[in-house]
Design an enzyme around this catalytic site. Structure first.
Site, mmCIF file in Angstrom:
data_model
loop_
_atom_site.group_PDB
_atom_site.id
_atom_site.type_symbol
_atom_site.label_atom_id
_atom_site.label_comp_id
_atom_site.label_asym_id
_atom_site.label_seq_id
_atom_site.Cartn_x
_atom_site.Cartn_y
_atom_site.Cartn_z
ATOM 1 N N GLY A 128 38.694 64.571 102.056
ATOM 2 C CA GLY A 128 38.713 64.949 100.509
ATOM 3 C C GLY A 128 38.627 63.457 99.839
ATOM 4 O O GLY A 128 38.650 62.396 100.222
ATOM 5 N N ASN A 129 38.900 63.570 98.408
ATOM 6 C CA ASN A 129 38.910 62.306 97.694
ATOM 7 C C ASN A 129 40.102 62.787 96.398
ATOM 8 O O ASN A 129 40.480 63.946 96.338
ATOM 9 C CB ASN A 129 37.628 62.088 97.035
ATOM 10 C CG ASN A 129 37.018 63.135 96.095
ATOM 11 O OD1 ASN A 129 37.517 63.563 95.169
ATOM 12 N ND2 ASN A 129 35.934 63.801 96.750
ATOM 13 N N ARG A 130 40.392 61.717 95.578
ATOM 14 C CA ARG A 130 41.309 61.762 94.731
ATOM 15 C C ARG A 130 40.907 62.429 93.308
ATOM 16 O O ARG A 130 41.672 62.157 92.292
ATOM 17 C CB ARG A 130 42.056 60.304 94.403
ATOM 18 C CG ARG A 130 42.736 59.998 95.908
ATOM 19 C CD ARG A 130 43.078 58.479 96.018
ATOM 20 N NE ARG A 130 43.830 58.219 94.663
ATOM 21 C CZ ARG A 130 44.247 56.900 94.212
ATOM 22 N NH1 ARG A 130 43.696 56.005 94.868
ATOM 23 N NH2 ARG A 130 45.124 56.773 93.009
#
Ligand code: CTP
Length: 419
Positions: free
Chosen positions: A210-212
């Site tokens: 995933g990412n932030r």
């Protein structure tokens, strides 16, 4: 507090007057000086003592109280913002007619600051031609009239007419204070697809890449465009638990492939596509059907599993290509986002200009990231680059302010193409 502002909260006589209490508390807690001006009938729903306690200021309704202080002129003249919540059909009719027969309408006549109305009434009253025309008149005069939410009303009926949530009203109040000017209702009838949040690419049933991205910037664009009259579909990936914005159709997805499928489902009808989502560029080639387990106990040597990755489709570039090929004749504005850090080859703008060229979109919103900037925080700034070479700075401020500036640019882009 440096940005302590004077806010008048007008409360008209409707059952939703009780929700004005939360609004007053939120605006006071944000550090503003809040003066509540209820109508006579609002006080039949909530007592003056409640508003006095929550605002820390005395409460008056008529123009003949404390006459020596001329509050009927002073409150409006001195206010940085007037918010009316709930705004009933009757209050709006009186405001349109320029009446000044109580303290609230007199305040509206003397106010020269931004004015925000949050209507609440029964669906029939909201849809009545008189109210429809009054809302249009107020908007033409520069008043920001939020669309009421849909849902359960007092009694058994439901439909448009509910007061928007206090958080929603507070967000727009803060936005008007930050902008210092009104929000035009200039996107009526424009269909917009906005993507927001981060995608998740499954490794196995419990793990993902995933990412932030928090989704805050994309949600702000969707929220502001909807209140400017646009019909917004928000395709939302994973966010920091954000609530669905009022007046927006929200489609929740998770992976880059789901995001792509959703975009191409909704975009053929749209005039505007805003790609604010942080889309994974790579996904695991194979998704394990059961949880990947360690093979050995602690301390025993074991080769770490290797996850092979495959490129995902570039949705933004795909939309540009489809439009060039004539498959998206309605789509007039494609807006991309770029988060750049700058490196040995060039600064943030150098990389952003190259990305605008490479992607072929009409507008590119550029953020400088790294050092805790942009991701997961509430403030933002950046640049807006256009395919015609125009570049403008996006002033530092809340993500809602930035969303409103992006909406300004999209509105101007659409009007520019009309000429
Ligand atoms: N985007 C997309 N589909 C992808 C990846 C990104 O539509 N598979 C969109 C994003 O929504 C955003 C823009 O493309 O509007 C970001 O461009 P991109 O080149 O993907 O940014 P980076 O991932 O930062 O690219 P690079 O690593 O080349 O800097």
């Amino acid at each position: 507090m440096a940005d302590r502002k004077r806010i008048v909260v007008g409360v008209a006589g409707g059952i939703a007057a009780y929700k004005a209490c939360t609004l007053v508390r939120q605006l006071s807690e944000a550090g503003h000086s809040v003066r509540v001006v209820p109508t006579e009938s609002a006080l039949k729903f909530v007592g003056a003592a409640t508003f006095e306690a929550l605002s820390g200021n005395p409460v008056h309704t008529g123009v003949f109280e404390d006459v020596s202080e001329v509050p009927h002129v002073r409150f409006g003249q001195q206010a940085d913002l007037v918010v009316v919540a709930p705004a009933t059909a009757d209050l709006m009719a009186r405001a349109v007619a320029g009446r000044g027969d109580d303290l609230l309408t007199a305040t509206l006549l003397t106010a020269r600051c931004p004015v925000l109305f949050a209507p609440a009434m029964h669906t029939e009253m909201w849809l009545h031609p008189a109210t429809v025309e009054n809302v249009a008149t107020l908007r033409r005069r520069g008043v920001v009239v939020l669309d009421p939410a849909s849902g359960r009303l007092t009694g058994a009926d439901s439909g448009p007419g509910r007061l928007p949530e206090a958080e929603e009203i507070t967000t727009f109040a803060q936005l008007l204070l930050e902008r210092g000017d009104a929000l035009p209702h200039d996107l009526a009838g424009v269909k917009v697809v906005v993507t927001a949040g981060g995608t998740r690419e499954a490794i196995d049933p419990v793990r993902f890449i995933g990412n932030r991205s928090s989704g805050k910037q994309g949600y702000a664009v969707a929220r502001v465009m909807a209140q400017r009259g646009a019909e917004v579909t928000l395709i939302a990936g994973n966010t920091a638990g954000l609530a669905d914005p009022a007046g927006v159709d929200v489609v929740h997805i998770s992976s880059a492939a789901q995001l792509r499928d959703s975009v191409f489902k909704y975009v053929p009808d749209a005039q505007v596509l805003v790609m604010a989502a942080a889309v994974a560029d790579f996904r695991p080639t194979e998704v394990a059907t059961s949880k990947i387990k360690k093979k050995h106990g602690p301390g025993e040597a074991e080769a770490a599993p290797v996850i092979e990755l495959t490129r995902t489709d570039d949705i933004l570039a795909g939309a540009v290509r489809a439009r060039t090929d004539g498959q998206l004749p309605n789509l007039r504005a494609i807006v991309g986002f770029a988060a750049e850090t700058g490196d040995a080859n060039g600064d943030v703008l150098f990389h952003a200009r190259a990305k605008l060229q490479r992607k072929g979109c009409d507008l590119l919103v550029v953020n400088a990231v790294g050092d805790g900037r942009a991701f997961e925080v509430d403030v933002n700034d950046g640049w807006l680059l256009a395919a015609d070479g125009t570049e403008s700075a996006l002033e530092h401020g809340s993500k809602t302010l930035m969303g409103s500036r992006i909406a300004d640019a999209i509105g101007a882009f659409l009007r520019g193409n009309d000429e």
